[in-house]
Enzyme design. Structure first.
Site, PDB file in Angstrom:
ATOM      1  N   ASP A  42      -6.317  -7.338  -2.826  1.00  0.00           N
ATOM      2  CA  ASP A  42      -7.044  -6.711  -1.721  1.00  0.00           C
ATOM      3  C   ASP A  42      -8.098  -5.730  -2.211  1.00  0.00           C
ATOM      4  O   ASP A  42      -8.450  -4.793  -1.512  1.00  0.00           O
ATOM      5  CB  ASP A  42      -6.047  -5.993  -0.798  1.00  0.00           C
ATOM      6  CG  ASP A  42      -6.647  -5.701   0.571  1.00  0.00           C
ATOM      7  OD1 ASP A  42      -7.658  -6.330   0.927  1.00  0.00           O
ATOM      8  OD2 ASP A  42      -6.111  -4.839   1.279  1.00  0.00           O
ATOM      9  N   ASP A  84       0.871  -1.176   0.000  1.00  0.00           N
ATOM     10  CA  ASP A  84       0.000   0.000   0.000  1.00  0.00           C
ATOM     11  C   ASP A  84       0.906   1.223   0.000  1.00  0.00           C
ATOM     12  O   ASP A  84       1.696   1.411   0.931  1.00  0.00           O
ATOM     13  CB  ASP A  84      -0.882   0.012   1.249  1.00  0.00           C
ATOM     14  CG  ASP A  84      -1.731  -1.245   1.362  1.00  0.00           C
ATOM     15  OD1 ASP A  84      -2.567  -1.463   0.469  1.00  0.00           O
ATOM     16  OD2 ASP A  84      -1.535  -2.007   2.319  1.00  0.00           O
TER      17      ASP A  84
END
Length: 935
Positions: free
Chosen positions: A126, A16
């Site tokens: 995700d 991320d």
């Protein structure tokens, strides 16, 4: 079939870019990780592979700080030890547009092109739900698989007979099918993407570790190939993995442990999958769960980010790219691939799931606002340059057509449908440069002193238009010539407001503002077609040929659809509830009574009334609770799960004043709504409600390259009281004869509410105010309360019959696309005397007063237009459509430019099969891309 178990360990880090820390905090850790990775690959040949999380931006971010490592990094990519792509970023699929999803894939492939290799793994580790058309998109990009972490609940190897419907799978492997029938092998991270992290080297610890992890993997695997993901979120690499695998191999001689990669793993699985794999279809939104883990409420977290994203995406894909393509094929300006790619990359840096979902710390989202602005500013400049280049090449002889004093301007329609609409454009009617006079003050007085003549607005066919013309006085401006220093000036401006009629799709129309007394006798003045259908206003009722709209005492709208005869009452009341959840999940306090404005009395007034537009205003003064009580703060600090929180809202209230404007235009089939309010309350949600009176079991929402059909009633496993869902441009309900559609600008969350009598109400979230990130820790996010002025826009669209064929979907798609206008300057007005813009060979380009570069059979079609651009590799024109319905639809295209050949292309803009003629049958739900080789 292979019988020996094989444990495939794939080393990775799920990166991320920003989340619970700001970007640069994550960035520092990325540099450390990549340095360590390169050192490990250098030093240990047994450390064979590393998966770079499916996103090429990691290389970009690393080399931004460590450019001296480029040769080293790129060598391992070429050698296949670092697996690279296929995406630019790991986006949220539902909160980024259809074309943004494709640009992400296209730019990922572009970044990988110099290496000659790219990971062909459809990687969605995700994503907060997966788009139904993913298999079709992946298939067109030669990707035969999809690896994902959410959306489907497996039941395990031994439970072959499952108590679920076709969306569920007994295994982690399954066939995933798009609505058009495209299929890929789907593989679910049934034990998440960290089930092989931190493998012990010590035999005793390794035995405990592998006894559990092998059993967990075997529980869901349909083949002897067991997937173990060696890494997790921002996980440093495990440098002693080869030694840990040797330990495991000694402990489990019947299992082969290998340091693997997705290419080898998927090839092995494909050979051994059983024939009885379940087929799952369409969207994967965790429909068969308890409903608390879908993370769908990220669609309403920090709504301002979604609005900025919608503006940025729309400007790039629906304005900047089409205009640049028009200018390119006209031969007046080269297509700016490099600048458009840069603008897209800046925009897509806001598209990772923890970014665009609004579920990060405040610092992350502050930086996003700046990125949105930078991408938008670049797009605006490209729009201006393309439009100006075209306008300067329009062949005008004002003396023969409109007279020398005519003020000329061009209106561009960059949507895929012919379009009507209200234009508001500021035009210069007099101008003086600073070098031509004394000082700015004197120049301002000079250009402002003369009385303006009475003007007539006329188009290139001699049709006259009713127009409102406002004198704006003197204003500063400047030009930036290509051959000399900037040129400041003072200009006399007027604002022209009128209804443009039937501006061609992917084309333009030219207009003139003519002093009435200067009209040439040769100009034939007749009323513009379509302008005879004017707005009628009586009290707080306004109507045109399509709709009759009445604003009621409580501020709601009653709309009669004159086509279907249906009447919709109570539209656009407001609902307010508490929210003791977080940025990920909405949670209403137990037992709370929902507040609405249905029984309030609004202040009403007519804001504007003209032959072509009426605007009515409602002002509601509402008192709502100021926020959640003290217990909420304690529950957050103590990490009480949001499903178990007992907090309520406080008793004291705070004013919420909502000013709503309803706009109806002549000839329009939509009512535009704009709601403005200053939010000073915390921990709450605000929605607009649209009761349809329609009884139906299903509804339809705009998703990625499809109008998805979704059930109004959740599955039996669902326990979450809320059933909010994602949307892109629209949501609608219909009984087959008539329907109600709500379009929006950046409002990505809605819910279908079932009324007691069985009818449906569409609820669209306008604001959700929350105070913490949520997930695995305690992260305060006070800016997620979205305090301060807010403004939201949406539209009400009643329709008859099929939503696509009736034109309702087209209206919703066109609604957020801005018009582009440009005043024709001195170059265009002295074309014959001076000449101007030319093509690449220096030849003068002459464009007509009106032109259409791409026309297709849009009327009554079930196809939706998606894009017009230029392919970077071939230089060909690329156009894309998709079929909204299940039946076939004919696509017939006419080009307004020389075309050597037409061919079928794909989402990567490659040349496929050429075909004769300009017609093509598009099967149900198909995404079709055509390429046009310039001749």
């Amino acid at each position: 079939m292979t019988t020996k178990k094989t444990a495939h360990l794939i080393s990775h880090t799920h990166w991320d870019r920003e989340w619970y820390m700001p970007y640069e905090h994550h960035h520092v850790l990325l540099i450390e990780l990549m340095d360590k990775l390169l050192d490990t690959l250098d030093q240990d040949p047994e450390y064979r592979y590393f998966h770079l999380d499916g996103q090429t931006i990691i290389r970009e971010d690393y080399l931004q700080v460590r450019p001296e490592q480029q040769e080293r990094l790129d060598r391992y990519i070429r050698e296949g030890r670092i697996h690279f792509g296929p995406w630019y970023v790991l986006q949220d699929e539902f909160l980024t547009s259809s074309e943004a999803n494709l640009r992400n894939l296209l730019i990922g492939h572009r970044d990988a092109r110099p290496f000659g290799v790219i990971s062909k793994t459809g990687y969605f580790p995700d994503s907060f739900g997966n788009m139904g058309q993913a298999p079709q998109i992946l298939q067109q990009a030669d990707i035969q698989n999809a690896i994902f972490g959410r959306g489907v609940k497996p039941t395990g190897f031994n439970n072959a007979v499952v108590d679920a419907d076709s969306y569920e799978s007994p295994y982690s492997e399954m066939i995933w099918r798009s609505p058009d029938g495209s299929e890929v092998l789907g593989i679910l991270f049934a034990n998440w993407y960290c089930n092989g992290m931190e493998v012990p080297v010590d035999p005793e610890k390794a035995k405990v570790y592998w006894d559990k992890n092998l059993e967990d993997a075997e529980k869901f695997a349909s083949t002897p190939h067991l997937l173990f993901m060696n890494g997790c979120d921002h996980q440093p690499i495990q440098t002693d993995l080869p030694e840990a695998l040797r330990t495991a191999a000694a402990l489990y001689p019947d299992v082969e442990f290998i340091h693997s990669n997705f290419d080898d793993y998927i090839e092995a699985v494909t050979k051994d999958v059983p024939e009885n794999l379940a087929t799952i279809e369409g969207e994967l939104r965790s429909q068969h769960t308890d409903g608390w883990g879908t993370l769908v409420n990220t669609a309403s977290a920090r709504v301002y980010l979604k609005q900025l994203n919608q503006q940025g995406q729309t400007l790039l894909e629906k304005v900047a790219e089409p205009l640049a393509a028009m200018a390119h094929v006209a031969g007046v300006k080269d297509y700016p691939h490099h600048l458009l790619t840069h603008a897209w990359k800046m925009l897509m840096q806001n598209h990772p799931h923890d970014s665009i979902c609004g579920c990060s710390v405040d610092e992350v989202h502050r930086e996003m606002v700046t990125r949105f602005a930078k991408s938008r500013q670049l797009a605006e400049k490209l729009v201006s340059q393309s439009a100006q280049a075209i306008a300067e090449s329009i062949h005008v002889q004002p003396a023969e057509v409109w007279g020398e004093e005519a003020v000329l301007f061009t209106v561009f329609n960059t949507s895929g449908w012919n379009r009507n609409g209200i234009m508001e454009m500021d035009l210069i009617v007099d101008k003086a440069f600073f070098p031509e006079g004394p000082n700015p003050q004197a120049l301002a007085q000079k250009v402002e002193k003369d009385a303006l003549p009475a003007y007539q607005l006329v188009d290139s066919d001699g049709h006259t238009y009713s127009a409102e013309i406002k004198d704006l006085g003197a204003h500063f401006g400047y030009e930036l010539p290509k051959d000399r220093f900037r040129q400041p000036y003072m200009a006399r401006k007027v604002r022209v407001i009128f209804q443009a009629v039937d501006v061609p799709s992917l084309g333009y129309k030219t207009y003139a503002l003519i002093p009435v007394q200067k009209q040439t006798e040769s100009a034939e003045i007749v009323e513009a077609p379509g302008t005879s259908e004017l707005i009628q206003v009586q009290g707080m009722m306004m109507e045109n040929g399509h709709l009759r709209v009445t604003i009621e005492e409580n501020g709601t709208a009653t709309i009669e659809d004159k086509v279907s005869g249906a009447v919709y009452r109570g539209l656009n009341s407001y609902e307010n509830t508490g929210d003791i959840g977080n940025e990920y999940v909405y949670r209403q306090p137990d037992g709370e009574i929902t507040l609405t404005t249905k029984h309030l009395k609004a202040d009403l007034r007519i804001v504007e009334q003209s032959p072509y537009r009426a605007v009515m205003e409602s002002v509601l003064r509402w008192d709502i609770p100021a926020g959640a009580d003290e217990l909420f703060e304690l529950e957050k600090r103590q990490m009480v799960p949001f499903t178990e929180r007992k907090a309520q809202r406080v008793k004291n209230t705070i004013p919420l004043v909502i000013t709503t404007t309803y706009t109806l235009e002549a000839g329009s089939n939509i009512v535009k709504v704009k709601s403005d309010f200053n939010n000073q309350a915390k921990d709450h949600r605000l929605r607009a409600l649209f009761p349809s009176g329609i009884v139906t079991e299903d509804h339809y929402a705009d998703s990625i390259f499809e109008i998805a059909k979704r059930s109004n009633t959740p599955a039996k496993e669902w326990v979450n009281p809320s059933n909010a869902q994602h949307q892109q441009a629209l949501v609608h309900v219909t009984d087959g004869d008539h329907g109600l559609m709500i379009a929006n600008k950046g409002l990505n969350e809605y819910e279908i509410l079932q009324q007691e009598e069985g009818s449906t109400t569409i609820a669209v979230t306008l604001l959700r105010a929350s105070s913490e990130l949520g997930d695995w820790g305690v992260f305060e996010t006070p800016e997620a309360q979205c305090l301060g002025p807010q403004s939201v826009e949406y539209a009400i669209i009643p329709f008859a019959g099929d939503a696509a064929q009736s034109g309702a979907c087209a209206s919703a798609y066109v609604y957020p696309i801005p018009w582009t206008t440009v005043q024709l300057g001195a170059l265009a007005r002295t074309f014959e005397q001076e000449g101007h813009a030319g093509g690449a060979d220096g030849q003068k380009v002459e464009l007509p007063l009106s032109k259409q570069w791409l026309a297709w059979n849009a009327q009554g079609s079930t196809l939706a237009f998606s894009t017009l651009k230029i392919a970077e590799e071939t230089g060909d024109v690329i156009a894309r459509w998709y079929n909204l319905n299940s039946g076939p639809s004919e696509l017939t295209v006419q080009t307004g430019f020389e075309c050597a050949s037409v061919y079928e292309s794909d989402v990567l803009e490659r040349v496929k099969d050429t075909f004769e003629g300009r017609s093509q049958t598009v099967s149900g739900y198909k995404i079709v891309t055509q390429g046009y080789a310039l001749g």
